[in-house]
Design a protein around this motif. Sequence first.
Motif, PDB file in Angstrom:
ATOM      1  N   SER A 180      -3.168  26.938  27.882  1.00 60.92           N
ATOM      2  CA  SER A 180      -3.488  26.190  26.671  1.00 60.92           C
ATOM      3  C   SER A 180      -3.344  27.099  25.464  1.00 60.92           C
ATOM      4  CB  SER A 180      -4.918  25.650  26.742  1.00 60.92           C
ATOM      5  OG  SER A 180      -5.831  26.717  26.728  1.00 60.92           O
ATOM      6  N   PHE A 181      -3.187  26.466  24.319  1.00 62.10           N
ATOM      7  CA  PHE A 181      -3.271  27.172  23.051  1.00 62.10           C
ATOM      8  C   PHE A 181      -4.680  26.978  22.525  1.00 62.10           C
ATOM      9  CE2 PHE A 181       1.409  26.483  22.726  1.00 62.10           C
ATOM     10  CZ  PHE A 181       1.762  27.807  22.551  1.00 62.10           C
ATOM     11  N   ILE A 182      -5.266  28.042  22.019  1.00 66.46           N
ATOM     12  CA  ILE A 182      -6.486  27.899  21.237  1.00 66.46           C
ATOM     13  C   ILE A 182      -6.102  28.342  19.837  1.00 66.46           C
ATOM     14  CG2 ILE A 182      -7.368  30.144  22.005  1.00 66.46           C
ATOM     15  CD1 ILE A 182     -10.209  28.944  21.563  1.00 66.46           C
ATOM     16  N   GLU A 183      -6.393  27.493  18.872  1.00 63.92           N
ATOM     17  CA  GLU A 183      -5.967  27.772  17.510  1.00 63.92           C
ATOM     18  C   GLU A 183      -7.047  27.379  16.531  1.00 63.92           C
ATOM     19  OE1 GLU A 183      -2.425  25.461  16.942  1.00 63.92           O
ATOM     20  OE2 GLU A 183      -3.538  23.614  16.644  1.00 63.92           O
ATOM     21  N   LEU A 184      -6.943  27.935  15.348  1.00 62.10           N
ATOM     22  CA  LEU A 184      -7.856  27.571  14.275  1.00 62.10           C
ATOM     23  C   LEU A 184      -7.407  26.242  13.692  1.00 62.10           C
ATOM     24  CD1 LEU A 184      -8.159  31.041  12.530  1.00 62.10           C
ATOM     25  CD2 LEU A 184      -9.676  30.045  14.223  1.00 62.10           C
ATOM     26  N   VAL A 185      -8.346  25.362  13.422  1.00 67.60           N
ATOM     27  CA  VAL A 185      -8.011  24.038  12.896  1.00 67.60           C
ATOM     28  C   VAL A 185      -7.390  24.167  11.513  1.00 67.60           C
ATOM     29  CG1 VAL A 185      -8.975  21.834  12.172  1.00 67.60           C
ATOM     30  CG2 VAL A 185      -9.762  22.894  14.270  1.00 67.60           C
ATOM     31  N   GLU A 186      -7.976  24.995  10.676  1.00 64.81           N
ATOM     32  CA  GLU A 186      -7.454  25.214   9.323  1.00 64.81           C
ATOM     33  C   GLU A 186      -6.526  26.423   9.351  1.00 64.81           C
ATOM     34  OE1 GLU A 186      -8.127  23.271   6.697  1.00 64.81           O
ATOM     35  OE2 GLU A 186      -9.570  22.021   7.770  1.00 64.81           O
ATOM     36  N   ARG A 187      -5.348  26.237   9.939  1.00 67.28           N
ATOM     37  CA  ARG A 187      -4.404  27.349  10.050  1.00 67.28           C
ATOM     38  C   ARG A 187      -3.643  27.550   8.757  1.00 67.28           C
ATOM     39  NH1 ARG A 187      -0.552  26.507  14.810  1.00 67.28           N
ATOM     40  NH2 ARG A 187       0.245  28.497  14.119  1.00 67.28           N
ATOM     41  N   ASP A 188      -3.182  28.782   8.573  1.00 65.48           N
ATOM     42  CA  ASP A 188      -2.358  29.119   7.420  1.00 65.48           C
ATOM     43  C   ASP A 188      -0.981  28.488   7.601  1.00 65.48           C
ATOM     44  OD1 ASP A 188      -1.637  30.328   5.053  1.00 65.48           O
ATOM     45  OD2 ASP A 188      -1.027  32.193   6.019  1.00 65.48           O
ATOM     46  N   ALA A 189      -0.371  28.043   6.518  1.00 66.50           N
ATOM     47  CA  ALA A 189       0.928  27.369   6.593  1.00 66.50           C
ATOM     48  C   ALA A 189       2.013  28.303   7.118  1.00 66.50           C
ATOM     49  CB  ALA A 189       1.320  26.832   5.222  1.00 66.50           C
ATOM     50  N   THR A 190       1.941  29.587   6.788  1.00 57.92           N
ATOM     51  CA  THR A 190       2.965  30.519   7.254  1.00 57.92           C
ATOM     52  C   THR A 190       2.830  30.791   8.744  1.00 57.92           C
ATOM     53  OG1 THR A 190       1.572  32.407   6.660  1.00 57.92           O
ATOM     54  CG2 THR A 190       3.169  31.651   5.026  1.00 57.92           C
ATOM     55  N   SER A 191       1.599  30.855   9.247  1.00 63.97           N
ATOM     56  CA  SER A 191       1.429  31.089  10.681  1.00 63.97           C
ATOM     57  C   SER A 191       1.672  29.809  11.474  1.00 63.97           C
ATOM     58  CB  SER A 191       0.035  31.635  10.978  1.00 63.97           C
ATOM     59  OG  SER A 191      -0.936  30.672  10.675  1.00 63.97           O
ATOM     60  N   ALA A 192       1.539  28.654  10.851  1.00 64.46           N
ATOM     61  CA  ALA A 192       1.791  27.389  11.542  1.00 64.46           C
ATOM     62  C   ALA A 192       3.275  27.206  11.820  1.00 64.46           C
ATOM     63  CB  ALA A 192       1.265  26.222  10.719  1.00 64.46           C
ATOM     64  N   ALA A 193       4.128  27.856  11.043  1.00 62.86           N
ATOM     65  CA  ALA A 193       5.566  27.730  11.233  1.00 62.86           C
ATOM     66  C   ALA A 193       6.050  28.482  12.466  1.00 62.86           C
ATOM     67  CB  ALA A 193       6.298  28.244   9.998  1.00 62.86           C
TER      68      ALA A 193
ATOM     69  N   ARG B  66     -10.395  30.517  30.036  1.00 60.28           N
ATOM     70  CA  ARG B  66     -10.606  31.569  29.036  1.00 60.28           C
ATOM     71  C   ARG B  66     -10.764  30.973  27.644  1.00 60.28           C
ATOM     72  NH1 ARG B  66      -6.064  36.066  30.621  1.00 60.28           N
ATOM     73  NH2 ARG B  66      -6.929  36.630  32.635  1.00 60.28           N
ATOM     74  N   ALA B  67      -9.956  29.979  27.335  1.00 56.30           N
ATOM     75  CA  ALA B  67     -10.058  29.332  26.024  1.00 56.30           C
ATOM     76  C   ALA B  67     -11.412  28.657  25.861  1.00 56.30           C
ATOM     77  CB  ALA B  67      -8.931  28.316  25.853  1.00 56.30           C
TER      78      ALA B  67
ATOM     79  N   LEU C 135      -5.488  23.127  22.913  1.00 61.54           N
ATOM     80  CA  LEU C 135      -4.391  22.220  23.260  1.00 61.54           C
ATOM     81  C   LEU C 135      -3.825  22.640  24.610  1.00 61.54           C
ATOM     82  CD1 LEU C 135      -2.577  22.351  19.815  1.00 61.54           C
ATOM     83  CD2 LEU C 135      -4.008  20.514  20.656  1.00 61.54           C
ATOM     84  N   LYS C 136      -3.935  21.782  25.595  1.00 62.89           N
ATOM     85  CA  LYS C 136      -3.408  22.106  26.919  1.00 62.89           C
ATOM     86  C   LYS C 136      -1.889  21.978  26.880  1.00 62.89           C
ATOM     87  CE  LYS C 136      -7.646  20.760  29.100  1.00 62.89           C
ATOM     88  NZ  LYS C 136      -8.377  19.846  29.954  1.00 62.89           N
ATOM     89  N   THR C 137      -1.197  22.982  27.425  1.00 62.78           N
ATOM     90  CA  THR C 137       0.252  23.026  27.259  1.00 62.78           C
ATOM     91  C   THR C 137       1.030  22.873  28.559  1.00 62.78           C
ATOM     92  OG1 THR C 137       0.186  25.433  27.364  1.00 62.78           O
ATOM     93  CG2 THR C 137       0.151  24.429  25.185  1.00 62.78           C
ATOM     94  N   ARG C 138       0.795  23.735  29.526  1.00 65.44           N
ATOM     95  CA  ARG C 138       1.672  23.777  30.694  1.00 65.44           C
ATOM     96  C   ARG C 138       0.929  24.428  31.847  1.00 65.44           C
ATOM     97  NH1 ARG C 138       4.015  29.099  31.164  1.00 65.44           N
ATOM     98  NH2 ARG C 138       3.246  30.409  29.483  1.00 65.44           N
ATOM     99  N   PHE C 139       1.629  24.599  32.949  1.00 68.80           N
ATOM    100  CA  PHE C 139       1.108  25.361  34.073  1.00 68.80           C
ATOM    101  C   PHE C 139       1.937  26.631  34.193  1.00 68.80           C
ATOM    102  CE2 PHE C 139      -0.223  21.056  34.956  1.00 68.80           C
ATOM    103  CZ  PHE C 139      -1.550  21.243  35.297  1.00 68.80           C
ATOM    104  N   ARG C 140       1.266  27.753  34.303  1.00 70.07           N
ATOM    105  CA  ARG C 140       1.950  29.041  34.322  1.00 70.07           C
ATOM    106  C   ARG C 140       2.771  29.195  35.597  1.00 70.07           C
ATOM    107  NH1 ARG C 140      -1.911  33.742  33.014  1.00 70.07           N
ATOM    108  NH2 ARG C 140      -2.807  33.225  35.036  1.00 70.07           N
ATOM    109  N   TYR C 141       3.999  29.644  35.406  1.00 73.43           N
ATOM    110  CA  TYR C 141       4.875  29.901  36.536  1.00 73.43           C
ATOM    111  C   TYR C 141       4.316  31.070  37.334  1.00 73.43           C
ATOM    112  CZ  TYR C 141       9.073  31.026  39.178  1.00 73.43           C
ATOM    113  OH  TYR C 141       9.957  31.278  40.194  1.00 73.43           O
ATOM    114  N   GLY C 142       4.248  30.932  38.621  1.00 75.83           N
ATOM    115  CA  GLY C 142       3.766  32.019  39.465  1.00 75.83           C
ATOM    116  C   GLY C 142       2.473  31.662  40.163  1.00 75.83           C
ATOM    117  N   ASP C 143       1.453  31.285  39.383  1.00 75.64           N
ATOM    118  CA  ASP C 143       0.189  30.924  40.017  1.00 75.64           C
ATOM    119  C   ASP C 143      -0.275  29.523  39.641  1.00 75.64           C
ATOM    120  OD1 ASP C 143      -0.523  31.387  37.408  1.00 75.64           O
ATOM    121  OD2 ASP C 143      -2.191  32.719  37.865  1.00 75.64           O
ATOM    122  N   CYS C 144       0.516  28.828  38.842  1.00 71.97           N
ATOM    123  CA  CYS C 144       0.247  27.441  38.467  1.00 71.97           C
ATOM    124  C   CYS C 144      -1.096  27.293  37.746  1.00 71.97           C
ATOM    125  CB  CYS C 144       0.314  26.530  39.689  1.00 71.97           C
ATOM    126  SG  CYS C 144       0.737  24.837  39.283  1.00 71.97           S
ATOM    127  N   ALA C 145      -1.477  28.322  36.993  1.00 67.77           N
ATOM    128  CA  ALA C 145      -2.724  28.261  36.234  1.00 67.77           C
ATOM    129  C   ALA C 145      -2.523  27.374  35.007  1.00 67.77           C
ATOM    130  CB  ALA C 145      -3.139  29.657  35.791  1.00 67.77           C
TER     131      ALA C 145
END
Length: 126
Positions: free
Chosen positions: A112-125, A40-41, A99-109
């Motif tokens: 990943s995180f999809i994020e904006l490269v230039e993220r806001d500092a408050t949302s990055a926290a 999906r990402a 960013l690939k993160t983990r495998f989902r519990y249940g179906d092992c899918a």
Amino acid sequence: MRHKKRGRRLSRDTSHRQAMIKNMLVSLFKHERIETTVPRAKELRPVAEKVITLGKRGDLHARRQALSILNGDKEVVHKLFTDLAERNKDRQGGYTRILKTRFRYGDCAPMSFIELVERDATSAAE
């Protein structure tokens, strides 16, 4: 044979897939980072890049196109054309990262995180 067939079906029909992509776009621009499956990402990334490029263009036609793509969410379109366009004005593409993160519990899918490269500092926290 699937020769010259672009994109993934993601086990959905066309209208459901398009609606899912639009909803994920709104969430991505609103929160600047979302967790989803890797396929999906990978499908979301080129659409997000094109919409950010519309935001950088900044004219009325681009705003109306973005409004159409983003399900008429005026708050997100405003953020796209002000904050995100300003943050990415010097960047020539590559506005998102996966960013690939983990495998989902249940179906092992693969997740990943999809994020904006230039993220806001408050949302990055978060």
